[in-house]
Design an enzyme around this catalytic site. Sequence first.
Site, mmCIF file in Angstrom:
data_model
loop_
_atom_site.group_PDB
_atom_site.id
_atom_site.type_symbol
_atom_site.label_atom_id
_atom_site.label_comp_id
_atom_site.label_asym_id
_atom_site.label_seq_id
_atom_site.Cartn_x
_atom_site.Cartn_y
_atom_site.Cartn_z
ATOM 1 C CG HIS A 319 -2.070 -1.003 1.077
ATOM 2 N ND1 HIS A 319 -3.189 -0.755 0.328
ATOM 3 C CD2 HIS A 319 -2.209 -2.253 1.589
ATOM 4 C CE1 HIS A 319 -3.991 -1.815 0.390
ATOM 5 N NE2 HIS A 319 -3.421 -2.737 1.142
ATOM 6 C CG ASP A 385 -3.292 -3.631 4.984
ATOM 7 O OD1 ASP A 385 -2.279 -2.903 5.084
ATOM 8 O OD2 ASP A 385 -4.327 -3.283 4.386
ATOM 9 C CD GLU A 386 -5.785 -5.757 1.213
ATOM 10 O OE1 GLU A 386 -6.821 -6.343 0.866
ATOM 11 O OE2 GLU A 386 -5.589 -4.546 1.025
ATOM 12 C CB VAL A 387 2.569 -7.946 2.067
ATOM 13 C CG1 VAL A 387 3.869 -7.989 1.265
ATOM 14 C CG2 VAL A 387 2.642 -6.890 3.164
ATOM 15 C CD GLU A 433 -3.514 -8.734 6.413
ATOM 16 O OE1 GLU A 433 -3.569 -8.085 7.493
ATOM 17 O OE2 GLU A 433 -4.093 -8.377 5.366
#
Length: 616
Positions: A319, A385-387, A433
Amino acid sequence: MKLFGGSKAWLSTCLVLLVAVIAPVQAVWPAPSNITTGQSTLWIKHGVFVTYNGGIVCWSSLSPAPSCMFSSPSTNKKPMVLQLPWTYGFSPPGPKFSSRDIVTGGVSRAMDAILNKNFVPWKLYARNKVQETEAAYNKPKTYITRLEITQTAKDSDSTWKPVAGEVDESYSLSLDTKGTAKIQAVSAVGVLRALESFTQLFFKHSQGSIYTSVAPVAITDAPTYPHRGILMDVARNWYPIENIFRTLDAMSWNKMNRLHLHVTDSQAWPLEIPSMPELAQNGAYAKGLTYSPSDIRSIQTYAIHRGIEVIVEIDTPGHIGIVAESYPDLITAWGAEPWTTYCAEPPCGQFRLNEPKVDKFLDKLMDDLLPRLASYTAYFHTGGDEVNFQEYLLDPTVGTNDSAVIGPLIQKFTDKNHARVRKAGLIPFVWEEIPASYNVSIGEDVVVQSWLGGTAIQDLTAKGHKVIDSNYNYWYLDCGRGAWLTFENGDAFDGNYPFNDWCGPTKSWGLVYSYDPRANLTEEQAKLVLGGEVAAWSEEIDETNLDNILWPRASAAGEVLWSGRTVDGQNRSQIEAGPRLNEFRERMVARGVRAAPITMVFCTQGMDGSTCELPM
Ligand SMILES: *[C@@H]1O[C@H](CO)[C@@H](O)[C@H](O)[C@H]1NC(C)=O
Ligand SMILES: *[C@@H]1O[C@H](CO)[C@@H](O)[C@H](O)[C@H]1NC(C)=O
Ligand SMILES: *[C@@H]1O[C@H](CO)[C@@H](O)[C@H](O)[C@H]1NC(C)=O
Ligand SMILES: *[C@@H]1O[C@H](CO)[C@@H](O)[C@H](O)[C@H]1NC(C)=O
Ligand SMILES: *[C@@H]1O[C@H](CO)[C@@H](O)[C@H](O)[C@H]1NC(C)=O
C-alpha cells in the site's frame, strides 16, 4: 350522547397520561453503566454558574467568545479572557495541555449543544402530540443554576497521549430537582464524557426554551473497552481538514476516543514531510490537497481537547506504491499490469524487501515524522496488510514469490521499522497479517489490528497478542456500495453482474450492534481485546457522504465499545436501543453532522422500538 362524550373525555385523559408515561425516559447514548431518572422538569438558559474544583469556569456557548457566560452569585474573581475560539479548545498549540482549559472547552461545547443546537423532538413523540408530551410551558419554571465539576485526581502528560487503559474515563453525574448539577470524575477526560451525557438530557421546547423532564438524574458510568475508534482513509479520497474536525466532534459525542488516520496509500500521499517535500508534491492528487505538519498538529490537539487520541498509519511494506513517483528505486511493481495479478487495487507497488535504500528512506521519514507525532500520541501504526507476494517476482532484490524467502525479509523489515517507532517513544500497531499470515514475530508491546474475521481474534489472543477488532463482516462501514471498478460489455460485464463490492452487503446498524469483540474468548483472552475500530475505507467516500456513512452506524459500535455488547448477561436489544439511537441521531443532526436516519418517522413516532418490530 352524554355517555359517549364522557367516555371520549375519559379516553383522551387516559391517552395524555399514557403519552406522558411512555415519553422517552432517558436516552443517553452510549448507554451508561447505571442511570436513574425521575419525572420532574427543569429549565436551563444562559447564566449557569459552573465551577471546576471550586474555581469559576469561564465558559461561552458562542464562537468566538465575546465574554464569559455566567452570573456569579458572589465572587470578585475576574473572568478569564478567552484567547481562542472554543471550537478549538483553549490551549495554545503545543504539547502542554491544561486540564482547566480542556474542561472549559468541554463545558462551552456542551452548553452550545444544549442552548443553541437543540431540537424539538416531534419525531420522537406521537403524531401531533408534541404539546401534550413536552414539559408544560406556563407553569412556574425551576432553572438549573449551578454545575459543580470535581476532578478527584490530577491529569498527567500521559492523560493526553495514553496507552490503552491509562486514562480513567469514568464519571458520575447528578442533577437534583432544585437545579444543581454535579459531575465528578478522576480525569478531565472523564469530565468530558460526563458533559456529553449531560447534553443528552435536554430538549428544545416548541415555545423555544430548553428543558429536561427527567430530573432528578443520577448516572455512574465507565467504558467497557479502552480503545473505541474510527478509521478514516484520507489517502484514497482527500478530505478537507474540517471533515476530520467534524468527525472528531461527533466521535466525542459518542464517547469514542481513537481516530486512526490511514494517511497514505498506493493511490496518494497527502502527508507533507518537510525533509522530503517531493513525497507530497508528487504524491498528492493535486497541489494543496495535502496535510501540513501544522494541519496534523491541529488534528491531534483538536482531538485531545475532545478526549481523543489520533493514531497515524503509514502502511508498509504494501500500500505504498505512490512513493515511486519520487523514489522509483524503492518500489517494486509500481503500476504493474494486469494489476489483478499483483495487487488488490491499482496502482500496485510495494517496498522492495532487500533494498538498503528503503532503510535509509524510512530512517529519514520516521526521524522527521515520529518526533512530531509523539508529542500527542502513544502509538504509530506501521500497517502490514495485504502484502502481495507476486510483486516480489518483479523485485530485483528478491525475485521470487516463495514465502520461505519473503517471510524472513518481512520479519527484518518489521523489526527495523518497529525499532524506529520505539526509538521515538511510540508503540507500534500492525495489521494482523504481519503475525498471522507472514509468520512474523512481533514484540509484546505491539498491538495487532484484526480485520479478517472468522476466528482471527480467538487465534491472535490465544497467542497472547493484544488486539483491536475491525472485523470486516461487521465493522467495515464502506461495504455494500457496489464496485468502484468499471466493466466492459461482454465477459467482464456478465461475470461481475450486478457489480457488487467485495464485502457487501452494507453493514446495517443492527449488524454493527450485534458484534461482540469478546465473543468466544476465555477471560484471559478477553483481557487482550483492547477494543475496536469501525473503518471507512474511502474508495467511494468523500466529504459529501462521509457523515452518513459513519453516522449513526459508528454510534452502534461506539455503544458496544463503551457499554458492552451485553447487559446483565443478555445481548443488548435493538428494541431498547432503536429509540435511543433515533434520538441520538437527531442530536447529531442538530449539532451539525448529517447522520442518516435509521428508520422512517412513522416508526420513531411510535416512541418505543416495538412499533416497527418484526412480529414473530
Ligand atoms: C453500577 O452499579 C453497580 C451496582 O451498584 C456497581 O457495582 C457498578 O460499579 C456501577 N458501575 C459504575 C461504572 O459505576
Ligand atoms: C508464484 O508465482 C508463480 C508464477 O507466477 C505462480 O505460478 C505461483 O502460483 C506463485 N506461488 C504463490 C505461492 O503465489
Ligand atoms: C515461522 O517462523 C518460525 C521461526 O520464527 C519457524 O520456526 C516456523 O517454522 C515458521 N512457520 C512457518 C509456517 O513458516
Ligand atoms: C447474542 O448475540 C450473539 C452474537 O453476538 C449470538 O450469537 C447469540 O445467539 C445471541 N444470544 C441470544 C440469547 O440471543
Ligand atoms: C462465536 O461462536 C459462535 C458459535 O461457534 C459463532 O457462530 C460466532 O460467529 C462466533 N463469534 C465470533 C465473534 O467469533
